[in-house]
Design a protein around this motif. Structure first.
Motif, PDB file in Angstrom:
ATOM      1  N   LYS A 169      42.750  35.155  36.105  1.00 25.21           N
ATOM      2  CA  LYS A 169      41.716  34.304  36.700  1.00 25.21           C
ATOM      3  C   LYS A 169      42.285  33.548  37.901  1.00 25.21           C
ATOM      4  O   LYS A 169      41.626  33.457  38.950  1.00 25.21           O
ATOM      5  CB  LYS A 169      41.194  33.335  35.637  1.00 25.21           C
ATOM      6  CG  LYS A 169      39.958  32.548  36.053  1.00 25.21           C
ATOM      7  CD  LYS A 169      38.735  33.456  36.087  1.00 25.21           C
ATOM      8  CE  LYS A 169      37.477  32.681  36.462  1.00 25.21           C
ATOM      9  NZ  LYS A 169      37.020  31.769  35.397  1.00 25.21           N
ATOM     10  N   MET A 170      43.501  33.045  37.776  1.00 24.16           N
ATOM     11  CA  MET A 170      44.117  32.304  38.873  1.00 24.16           C
ATOM     12  C   MET A 170      44.384  33.202  40.075  1.00 24.16           C
ATOM     13  O   MET A 170      44.357  32.748  41.230  1.00 24.16           O
ATOM     14  CB  MET A 170      45.428  31.664  38.407  1.00 24.16           C
ATOM     15  CG  MET A 170      45.248  30.521  37.439  1.00 24.16           C
ATOM     16  SD  MET A 170      44.344  29.130  38.162  1.00 24.16           S
ATOM     17  CE  MET A 170      45.489  28.623  39.445  1.00 24.16           C
ATOM     18  N   LEU A 171      44.624  34.472  39.834  1.00 25.66           N
ATOM     19  CA  LEU A 171      44.905  35.412  40.914  1.00 25.66           C
ATOM     20  C   LEU A 171      43.635  35.995  41.537  1.00 25.66           C
ATOM     21  O   LEU A 171      43.714  36.821  42.436  1.00 25.66           O
ATOM     22  CB  LEU A 171      45.795  36.553  40.397  1.00 25.66           C
ATOM     23  CG  LEU A 171      47.236  36.157  40.057  1.00 25.66           C
ATOM     24  CD1 LEU A 171      47.944  37.291  39.339  1.00 25.66           C
ATOM     25  CD2 LEU A 171      47.982  35.770  41.320  1.00 25.66           C
ATOM     26  N   GLY A 172      42.472  35.582  41.044  1.00 28.65           N
ATOM     27  CA  GLY A 172      41.222  36.046  41.624  1.00 28.65           C
ATOM     28  C   GLY A 172      40.654  37.312  41.021  1.00 28.65           C
ATOM     29  O   GLY A 172      39.683  37.877  41.550  1.00 28.65           O
ATOM     30  N   ILE A 173      41.251  37.789  39.911  1.00 24.89           N
ATOM     31  CA  ILE A 173      40.696  38.955  39.220  1.00 24.89           C
ATOM     32  C   ILE A 173      39.317  38.589  38.673  1.00 24.89           C
ATOM     33  O   ILE A 173      39.133  37.521  38.087  1.00 24.89           O
ATOM     34  CB  ILE A 173      41.635  39.397  38.079  1.00 24.89           C
ATOM     35  CG1 ILE A 173      42.963  39.888  38.651  1.00 24.89           C
ATOM     36  CG2 ILE A 173      40.981  40.471  37.214  1.00 24.89           C
ATOM     37  CD1 ILE A 173      42.872  41.101  39.533  1.00 24.89           C
ATOM     38  N   ARG A 174      38.337  39.481  38.863  1.00 25.34           N
ATOM     39  CA  ARG A 174      36.968  39.172  38.463  1.00 25.34           C
ATOM     40  C   ARG A 174      36.652  39.591  37.037  1.00 25.34           C
ATOM     41  O   ARG A 174      35.739  39.060  36.416  1.00 25.34           O
ATOM     42  CB  ARG A 174      35.983  39.842  39.422  1.00 25.34           C
ATOM     43  CG  ARG A 174      36.112  39.341  40.854  1.00 25.34           C
ATOM     44  CD  ARG A 174      34.955  39.789  41.691  1.00 25.34           C
ATOM     45  NE  ARG A 174      33.716  39.165  41.256  1.00 25.34           N
ATOM     46  CZ  ARG A 174      32.509  39.582  41.628  1.00 25.34           C
ATOM     47  NH1 ARG A 174      32.376  40.633  42.409  1.00 25.34           N
ATOM     48  NH2 ARG A 174      31.429  38.961  41.211  1.00 25.34           N
ATOM     49  N   ALA A 175      37.398  40.558  36.485  1.00 24.46           N
ATOM     50  CA  ALA A 175      37.161  41.018  35.114  1.00 24.46           C
ATOM     51  C   ALA A 175      38.344  41.877  34.703  1.00 24.46           C
ATOM     52  O   ALA A 175      39.100  42.371  35.555  1.00 24.46           O
ATOM     53  CB  ALA A 175      35.866  41.805  34.997  1.00 24.46           C
ATOM     54  N   ALA A 176      38.511  42.055  33.393  1.00 25.04           N
ATOM     55  CA  ALA A 176      39.526  42.955  32.852  1.00 25.04           C
ATOM     56  C   ALA A 176      38.849  43.965  31.943  1.00 25.04           C
ATOM     57  O   ALA A 176      38.049  43.593  31.073  1.00 25.04           O
ATOM     58  CB  ALA A 176      40.592  42.177  32.083  1.00 25.04           C
ATOM     59  N   VAL A 177      39.156  45.237  32.158  1.00 24.28           N
ATOM     60  CA  VAL A 177      38.644  46.321  31.327  1.00 24.28           C
ATOM     61  C   VAL A 177      39.851  46.970  30.666  1.00 24.28           C
ATOM     62  O   VAL A 177      40.706  47.554  31.345  1.00 24.28           O
ATOM     63  CB  VAL A 177      37.864  47.345  32.175  1.00 24.28           C
ATOM     64  CG1 VAL A 177      37.493  48.565  31.338  1.00 24.28           C
ATOM     65  CG2 VAL A 177      36.614  46.705  32.758  1.00 24.28           C
ATOM     66  N   VAL A 178      39.947  46.833  29.347  1.00 26.89           N
ATOM     67  CA  VAL A 178      41.144  47.231  28.615  1.00 26.89           C
ATOM     68  C   VAL A 178      40.821  48.422  27.714  1.00 26.89           C
ATOM     69  O   VAL A 178      40.073  48.279  26.735  1.00 26.89           O
ATOM     70  CB  VAL A 178      41.690  46.060  27.770  1.00 26.89           C
ATOM     71  CG1 VAL A 178      42.972  46.478  27.057  1.00 26.89           C
ATOM     72  CG2 VAL A 178      41.939  44.836  28.648  1.00 26.89           C
ATOM     73  N   ASN A 179      41.384  49.558  28.042  1.00 23.13           N
ATOM     74  CA  ASN A 179      41.244  50.726  27.175  1.00 23.13           C
ATOM     75  C   ASN A 179      42.297  50.600  26.079  1.00 23.13           C
ATOM     76  O   ASN A 179      43.279  51.330  26.015  1.00 23.13           O
ATOM     77  CB  ASN A 179      41.441  52.015  27.973  1.00 23.13           C
ATOM     78  CG  ASN A 179      41.204  53.255  27.119  1.00 23.13           C
ATOM     79  OD1 ASN A 179      40.297  53.277  26.293  1.00 23.13           O
ATOM     80  ND2 ASN A 179      42.026  54.268  27.310  1.00 23.13           N
ATOM     81  N   GLY A 180      42.088  49.605  25.228  1.00 23.28           N
ATOM     82  CA  GLY A 180      43.043  49.267  24.187  1.00 23.28           C
ATOM     83  C   GLY A 180      42.627  47.975  23.505  1.00 23.28           C
ATOM     84  O   GLY A 180      41.431  47.698  23.378  1.00 23.28           O
ATOM     85  N   ARG A 181      43.611  47.159  23.137  1.00 26.11           N
ATOM     86  CA  ARG A 181      43.335  45.972  22.335  1.00 26.11           C
ATOM     87  C   ARG A 181      43.688  44.673  23.066  1.00 26.11           C
ATOM     88  O   ARG A 181      44.601  44.646  23.885  1.00 26.11           O
ATOM     89  CB  ARG A 181      44.122  46.046  21.015  1.00 26.11           C
ATOM     90  CG  ARG A 181      43.725  47.236  20.143  1.00 26.11           C
ATOM     91  CD  ARG A 181      44.573  47.304  18.876  1.00 26.11           C
ATOM     92  NE  ARG A 181      44.259  48.499  18.122  1.00 26.11           N
ATOM     93  CZ  ARG A 181      43.277  48.580  17.232  1.00 26.11           C
ATOM     94  NH1 ARG A 181      42.542  47.499  16.961  1.00 26.11           N
ATOM     95  NH2 ARG A 181      43.026  49.700  16.586  1.00 26.11           N
TER      96      ARG A 181
END
Length: 249
Positions: free
Chosen positions: A135-147
């Motif tokens: 979030k601090m780095l400006g990432i808008r979302a995370a999509v994790v093909n895992g856990r």
């Protein structure tokens, strides 16, 4: 209009189903293959709302990719030969590289981080601290093909996070980040750095090859109008066969 403005309009006006319908028309399927139409299967929202919902916002943005391996496996040659671009030099946590792909190309600002984890692992590869850093780095979302884990902390970041499941176990038990910003495969769909990821909290996640973004943006409004006409005709009593023949031909 900037790329992000185009993507914001895409997310506002369309659903992930609209995108897959357009990809079915535009993508070439290898002989004997199955059309996946960009669908990244079996992913569920875990933040800011758990489960499919119409509360969280839809998001579309370019992908930056991270691939995890077993902690005892050697990194791929690409990561060791070009560590500054694809690897993880010592002294810096993998998540701190989240903004590098955007820094190399300003048009990729506001990325979605796509993380691939081996299917046979039960640890998490993303948790509350990693999400806070994203979030601090400006990432808008995370999509994790895992856990993932630390679900309460994920909620506190308000970062949209999608995953296949959860774990109570930290990454170091089984996994390590091995290579970044390379093509990865999620349930048979290839995601390359810079491809567009569309997270639709109600319908699912789709990946749009970057070179098909323009054709998709041109095609989708016409396809949506045809479907709206067919739906209205069915509601008025027309059969589905007749409606498809009349409005989808």
């Amino acid at each position: 209009m900037t790329l992000q403005e185009e993507l914001d309009m895409l997310a506002y006006n369309h659903s992930a189903c609209d995108v897959s319908d357009a990809l079915l028309k535009l993508q070439q399927v290898p002989e004997g293959g199955t059309a996946r139409a960009g669908f990244l299967a079996d992913l569920t929202p875990f933040s800011p709302v758990i489960g499919r919902n119409d509360i969280a916002r839809k998001i579309a943005a370019p992908a930056t990719t991270f691939k995890f391996l077993n902690k005892n496996d050697s990194p791929p040659t690409l990561a060791t030969e070009n560590p500054e671009k694809h690897g993880f030099p010592p002294g810096k946590h993998w998540v701190d590289y989240a903004g590098d792909f955007a820094a190399a190309d300003p048009s990729n600002a506001g990325l979605i981080m796509v993380i691939d984890q081996p299917e046979d692992q039960y640890c998490a590869v993303t948790g509350g601290i990693m999400a806070a850093r994203m979030k601090m780095l400006g990432i808008r979302a995370a999509v994790v093909n895992g856990r993932v884990r630390d679900v309460r902390e994920l909620h506190e970041t308000d970062l949209p996070v999608w995953a296949r499941g959860t774990s109570t176990v930290g990454t170091g038990a089984e996994a390590k980040a091995a290579v970044r910003d390379v093509p990865i495969s999620i349930q048979g769909v290839t995601v390359s750095p810079g491809d567009i990821i569309f997270c639709d909290p109600m319908e699912g996640v789709v990946a749009i090859p970057r070179d098909l973004l323009g054709p998709i943006l041109d095609l989708m409004p016409r396809m949506v109008r045809m479907d709206d006409q067919a739906r209205a005709a069915v509601i008025d009593g027309m059969t589905v066969t007749e409606a498809f023949k009349t409005f989808r031909a």
